[in-house]
Design a protein around this motif. Structure first.
Motif, PDB file in Angstrom:
ATOM      1  N   ALA A  55     -55.701 -47.117  41.424  1.00 43.60           N
ATOM      2  CA  ALA A  55     -55.911 -47.937  42.500  1.00 43.60           C
ATOM      3  C   ALA A  55     -55.476 -47.085  43.718  1.00 43.60           C
ATOM      4  O   ALA A  55     -54.298 -46.626  43.739  1.00 43.60           O
ATOM      5  N   GLY A  56     -56.273 -46.883  45.031  1.00 43.59           N
ATOM      6  CA  GLY A  56     -56.123 -46.203  45.929  1.00 43.59           C
ATOM      7  C   GLY A  56     -56.165 -44.802  46.040  1.00 43.59           C
ATOM      8  O   GLY A  56     -56.054 -43.966  46.991  1.00 43.59           O
ATOM      9  N   ARG A  57     -56.573 -44.060  44.649  1.00 41.61           N
ATOM     10  CA  ARG A  57     -56.921 -42.785  44.490  1.00 41.61           C
ATOM     11  C   ARG A  57     -58.377 -42.313  44.857  1.00 41.61           C
ATOM     12  O   ARG A  57     -59.377 -43.476  44.579  1.00 41.61           O
ATOM     13  N   VAL A  58     -58.836 -41.169  45.056  1.00 44.71           N
ATOM     14  CA  VAL A  58     -60.221 -40.798  45.296  1.00 44.71           C
ATOM     15  C   VAL A  58     -60.610 -39.764  44.079  1.00 44.71           C
ATOM     16  O   VAL A  58     -59.776 -38.711  44.162  1.00 44.71           O
ATOM     17  N   VAL A  59     -61.645 -39.859  43.757  1.00 48.82           N
ATOM     18  CA  VAL A  59     -62.016 -39.031  42.437  1.00 48.82           C
ATOM     19  C   VAL A  59     -63.396 -38.416  42.969  1.00 48.82           C
ATOM     20  O   VAL A  59     -64.335 -39.005  43.179  1.00 48.82           O
ATOM     21  N   GLY A  60     -63.400 -36.867  42.972  1.00 43.09           N
ATOM     22  CA  GLY A  60     -64.662 -36.228  43.204  1.00 43.09           C
ATOM     23  C   GLY A  60     -65.408 -35.862  42.034  1.00 43.09           C
ATOM     24  O   GLY A  60     -64.573 -35.488  41.181  1.00 43.09           O
ATOM     25  N   GLY A  64     -59.505 -48.313  38.907  1.00 37.41           N
ATOM     26  CA  GLY A  64     -59.369 -48.737  40.413  1.00 37.41           C
ATOM     27  C   GLY A  64     -59.805 -47.661  41.476  1.00 37.41           C
ATOM     28  O   GLY A  64     -59.500 -47.902  42.591  1.00 37.41           O
ATOM     29  N   ALA A  65     -60.431 -46.401  41.075  1.00 36.83           N
ATOM     30  CA  ALA A  65     -60.421 -45.479  42.175  1.00 36.83           C
ATOM     31  C   ALA A  65     -61.685 -45.565  42.928  1.00 36.83           C
ATOM     32  O   ALA A  65     -62.683 -45.995  42.231  1.00 36.83           O
ATOM     33  N   GLY A  66     -61.854 -44.842  43.943  1.00 35.14           N
ATOM     34  CA  GLY A  66     -63.106 -44.701  44.583  1.00 35.14           C
ATOM     35  C   GLY A  66     -63.626 -43.378  43.940  1.00 35.14           C
ATOM     36  O   GLY A  66     -63.067 -42.241  43.663  1.00 35.14           O
ATOM     37  N   VAL A  67     -64.959 -43.100  44.161  1.00 36.75           N
ATOM     38  CA  VAL A  67     -65.666 -41.850  43.758  1.00 36.75           C
ATOM     39  C   VAL A  67     -66.530 -41.610  44.871  1.00 36.75           C
ATOM     40  O   VAL A  67     -67.097 -42.035  45.402  1.00 36.75           O
ATOM     41  N   ILE A  68     -66.469 -39.959  44.844  1.00 35.75           N
ATOM     42  CA  ILE A  68     -67.422 -39.242  45.901  1.00 35.75           C
ATOM     43  C   ILE A  68     -68.279 -38.223  44.884  1.00 35.75           C
ATOM     44  O   ILE A  68     -67.713 -37.625  44.321  1.00 35.75           O
ATOM     45  N   GLN A  69     -69.773 -38.403  45.041  1.00 38.83           N
ATOM     46  CA  GLN A  69     -70.373 -37.528  44.207  1.00 38.83           C
ATOM     47  C   GLN A  69     -70.862 -36.322  44.914  1.00 38.83           C
ATOM     48  O   GLN A  69     -71.292 -36.766  46.029  1.00 38.83           O
ATOM     49  N   TYR A  70     -70.916 -35.017  44.380  1.00 40.02           N
ATOM     50  CA  TYR A  70     -71.475 -34.049  44.885  1.00 40.02           C
ATOM     51  C   TYR A  70     -72.533 -33.359  44.070  1.00 40.02           C
ATOM     52  O   TYR A  70     -72.112 -33.463  42.865  1.00 40.02           O
ATOM     53  N   GLY A  71     -73.478 -33.078  44.696  1.00 36.35           N
ATOM     54  CA  GLY A  71     -74.646 -32.459  43.862  1.00 36.35           C
ATOM     55  C   GLY A  71     -74.441 -30.865  44.434  1.00 36.35           C
ATOM     56  O   GLY A  71     -73.703 -30.252  44.798  1.00 36.35           O
ATOM     57  N   PRO A  72     -75.524 -30.083  43.427  1.00 37.21           N
ATOM     58  CA  PRO A  72     -75.589 -28.502  43.606  1.00 37.21           C
ATOM     59  C   PRO A  72     -75.430 -27.798  44.848  1.00 37.21           C
ATOM     60  O   PRO A  72     -75.034 -26.930  45.106  1.00 37.21           O
ATOM     61  N   GLN A  73     -75.846 -28.542  46.038  1.00 36.85           N
ATOM     62  CA  GLN A  73     -76.360 -28.150  47.293  1.00 36.85           C
ATOM     63  C   GLN A  73     -75.221 -28.477  48.188  1.00 36.85           C
ATOM     64  O   GLN A  73     -75.246 -28.318  49.430  1.00 36.85           O
ATOM     65  N   ASP A  74     -74.300 -29.535  47.764  1.00 41.00           N
ATOM     66  CA  ASP A  74     -73.475 -30.147  48.777  1.00 41.00           C
ATOM     67  C   ASP A  74     -72.180 -29.588  49.330  1.00 41.00           C
ATOM     68  O   ASP A  74     -71.647 -29.688  50.178  1.00 41.00           O
TER      69      ASP A  74
END
Length: 309
Positions: A35-40, A62-72
């Motif tokens: 909870a409160g953590r962010v996973v990329g 409970g974490a938030g997630v940020i997705q990155y693609g090949p060009q990001d």
């Protein structure tokens, strides 16, 4: 800060703990330790199971997630991996990355003490797949110690991680049957052999399908075309053909289960009769990726939360 770039990064205690915790999550254990953590999640190559597993696992914990693609990321415009890692470490708690290339980039990102870096598959090794496989075996048999497993096919990054992980468990007998020229890297086989000598396990690699062992607990294969790779030998399919997993392999091991890391190509590395048959637990194995990912995320962030799981 805990990182997982290779199975070698885990102590025996870490390995046993992650596998046991994955089985516990599969059995229904719940909580919000992230909870409160962010996973990329940074994936340069295609991924159905691993990407979905880690995204789902992070959300379940409970974490938030940020997705990155090949060009990001601006490594594409010349920023160094070290600088990218330092920047991301100021904003993320965990980075899950699939490069399918040299793991040196993952190591470069791990040169900081604020963000965990997890290898979601590199060219050399697929450590989180091995943790999934061990979680699957533990759930199926109630133990890993003393199991007898036959691996058939190319000794790719999945086989590398599996050999480095299974040989930590006492009494395990791992036999690999790999096509000539497509075996384990010499150093990996040497390391797995040394580990087996310490733990009381055994690992053997042969390059033919004669005189196969019987009374196996599990038979494992992977697809012949690993993600992001190609084979320089134009005649490779002829070399691989004898290593197709067929129902005949069960004549001497009628109670063995079938494992596959998926995706599968029916008629190539395995017949449909096996993959879709009663011995196959390949799709339960895929589901276990989520529970194993939960255990890995929990493990790598446990010290940051002031615990020592």
């Amino acid at each position: 800060m805990r990182h997982l770039v290779s199975i070698r990064d885990l102590t025996d205690g870490d390995l046993y703990s992650i596998v046991a915790r994955g089985a516990a999550y599969a059995a229904g254990e719940r909580g919000n330790p992230l909870a409160g953590r962010v996973v990329g999640a940074y994936f340069l190559k295609t991924s159905t199971r691993t990407r979905t597993a880690f995204t789902s696992a992070a959300l379940r914990l409970g974490a938030g997630v940020i997705q990155y693609g090949p060009q990001d990321l601006q490594t594409n415009t010349g920023e160094t991996s070290e600088d990218t890692g330092r920047v991301l470490a100021g904003m993320l708690d965990v980075l899950v990355a699939r490069t399918a290339g040299d793991p040196a980039e993952l190591r470069a990102w791990a040169v900081q003490d604020r963000m965990s870096v997890l290898n979601a598959m590199s060219a050399e090794e697929h450590p989180t797949q091995a943790l999934t496989d061990l979680t699957t075996l533990l759930r199926q048999f109630g133990r890993i110690e003393g199991l007898r497993l036959l691996y058939v096919g190319e000794a790719n990054n999945t086989a590398t991680a599996l050999a480095l992980a299974l040989t930590r468990f006492p009494g395990v007998e791992l036999e690999l049957r790999t096509p000539p020229g497509y075996g384990l890297p010499e150093q990996i086989l040497a390391d797995a052999t040394r580990q087996a000598e310490v733990s009381g396990a055994s690992v053997v690699e042969r390059h033919h399908m004669s005189d196969l062992p019987g009374d196996l607990d599990a038979i494992y294969t992977t697809r012949w075309q690993t993600t992001g790779t190609s084979k320089p030998d134009p005649d490779w399919r002829r070399i691989f053909a004898p290593f197709r997993v067929e129902q005949a392999l069960w004549q001497r091991s009628p109670h063995a289960v079938f494992l596959h890391d998926l995706p599968a190509h029916r008629g190539e590395e395995v017949t449909a009769e096996v993959l879709d048959g009663p011995a196959s637990i390949a799709f339960a194995q895929a589901e276990n990726k989520c529970y194993s990912a939960m255990a890995v995320l929990d493990w790598c962030q446990a010290t940051a939360a002031g615990t020592t799981r």
